[in-house]
Design an enzyme around this catalytic site. Structure first.
Site, mmCIF file in Angstrom:
data_model
loop_
_atom_site.group_PDB
_atom_site.id
_atom_site.type_symbol
_atom_site.label_atom_id
_atom_site.label_comp_id
_atom_site.label_asym_id
_atom_site.label_seq_id
_atom_site.Cartn_x
_atom_site.Cartn_y
_atom_site.Cartn_z
ATOM 1 N N SER A 143 0.849 -1.189 0.000
ATOM 2 C CA SER A 143 0.000 0.000 0.000
ATOM 3 C C SER A 143 0.882 1.235 0.000
ATOM 4 O O SER A 143 2.055 1.163 0.392
ATOM 5 C CB SER A 143 -0.871 -0.007 1.265
ATOM 6 O OG SER A 143 -1.432 1.267 1.507
ATOM 7 N N TYR A 156 -3.378 -0.479 10.178
ATOM 8 C CA TYR A 156 -3.289 -0.816 8.748
ATOM 9 C C TYR A 156 -1.916 -0.424 8.220
ATOM 10 O O TYR A 156 -1.245 -1.183 7.509
ATOM 11 C CB TYR A 156 -4.398 -0.088 7.988
ATOM 12 C CG TYR A 156 -4.432 -0.337 6.497
ATOM 13 C CD1 TYR A 156 -3.672 0.441 5.626
ATOM 14 C CD2 TYR A 156 -5.248 -1.328 5.952
ATOM 15 C CE1 TYR A 156 -3.713 0.222 4.255
ATOM 16 C CE2 TYR A 156 -5.299 -1.542 4.586
ATOM 17 C CZ TYR A 156 -4.530 -0.762 3.738
ATOM 18 O OH TYR A 156 -4.571 -0.980 2.387
HETATM 19 C C1 GCO Z 1 -7.187 4.942 3.971
HETATM 20 C C2 GCO Z 1 -7.257 3.989 2.797
HETATM 21 C C3 GCO Z 1 -5.853 3.666 2.286
HETATM 22 C C4 GCO Z 1 -5.980 2.982 0.945
HETATM 23 C C5 GCO Z 1 -4.751 2.402 0.378
HETATM 24 C C6 GCO Z 1 -3.729 3.413 0.065
HETATM 25 O O1 GCO Z 1 -8.002 4.811 4.896
HETATM 26 O O2 GCO Z 1 -6.334 5.839 3.915
HETATM 27 O O3 GCO Z 1 -7.942 2.795 3.132
HETATM 28 O O4 GCO Z 1 -5.163 2.918 3.237
HETATM 29 O O5 GCO Z 1 -6.883 1.939 1.029
HETATM 30 O O6 GCO Z 1 -4.243 1.404 1.247
HETATM 31 O O7 GCO Z 1 -2.662 2.735 -0.537
#
Ligand code: GCO
Length: 252
Positions: A143, A156
């Protein structure tokens, strides 16, 4: 060198979103594709659609990628019944958003298990068999958050940073065995996971201003990089993390 004819590909989390687009793209490039999802009906619908649209041979597997034993059994059954994948795309992932001080511990565990531990659980049994054959391609979906952080998504971000470094670690051990391991880091794409973002006019305008391309990505724009990393065209590429993000991570 980009032809995937005769290659078997497993894409985790491919019943919808990025995974479905990647599975479709690999099929269009000639691959036989194994769709994976938590729910069989959705994965089978995806497999039927891809088979009808591309003429590709498709298969369906359903197993929990967050459980090591279940993933080992599910991948073993696939390899016994269909074959050892030539291409593995570790795409399964999830998002949960909350400020760090309010983030539930059980959600931390879920995000780390789904986005990071799953790459280890699913890859290890498959790369062991790829090593026996002496060839294989592993593509981990990281990501922009493997390079940058944003408020409310620290777990995340940690998980995707881990995917970026696990990619390098896997490449360190597996490249000499004939297996190329690389990562694709999507920027912002208008997927179901991001509906809360693209449906918010304030976030939408912020994202378009923050991104040099001044727009959200279309999931089909990830396919070319996936085909490249899945094909002979990337035979000397290992441990790389290719950002497909409209320039997002290149600017402040
Ligand atoms: C967020 C998004 C991001 C995108 C993606 C970016 O909440 O900022 O979910 O995390 O999904 O991963 O690359």
């Amino acid at each position: 060198m980009f032809d995937l004819t005769g290659r078997l590909a497993l894409v985790t989390g491919s019943a919808r979103g990025l995974g479905f687009a990647l599975a479709t793209g690999l099929a269009e490039a000639g691959a036989e594709v194994v769709l994976h999802g938590r729910h069989r009906a959705a994965a089978e619908a995806a497999a039927h659609w891809i088979a009808a649209a591309t003429g590709a041979s498709t298969h369906v597997v359903c197993f929990d990628v967050t459980d090591a034993d279940v993933a080992r059994a599910g991948t073993a059954a696939l390899m016994d019944e269909v074959g050892v994948p030539d291409i593995l795309i570790n795409n399964a992932g999830m998002q949960h958003r909350a400020p760090f001080n309010d983030f539930p511990a059980e959600r931390w565990d879920q995000v780390i298990a789904t986005n990071l531990s799953s790459v280890f659980y699913v890859s290890q049994p498959i790369t062991a068999r790829m090593a026996t054959r002496g060839s294989g391609k592993v593509i981990n979906i990281a990501s922009a958050m493997s390079a940058l952080a944003r408020r409310t998504i620290a777990p995340y971000t940690a998980s995707k940073g881990g995917v970026g470094m696990l990619t390098k670690g896997m490449a360190a051990d597996l490249t000499e065995l004939g297996i190329q391991v690389n990562a694709i880091s999507p920027g912002y794409f208008a997927t179901e996971m991001n509906e809360a973002l693209w449906s918010d006019p304030e976030f939408d305008s912020w994202l378009k201003e923050r991104t040099p391309a001044r727009r959200w990505g279309d999931v089909r724009e990830l396919v070319g990089t996936a085909v490249y990393l899945a094909s002979d065209a990337s035979s000397f590429v290992a441990g790389q993390n290719i950002h497909v993000d409209g320039g997002l991570t290149s600017v402040v």
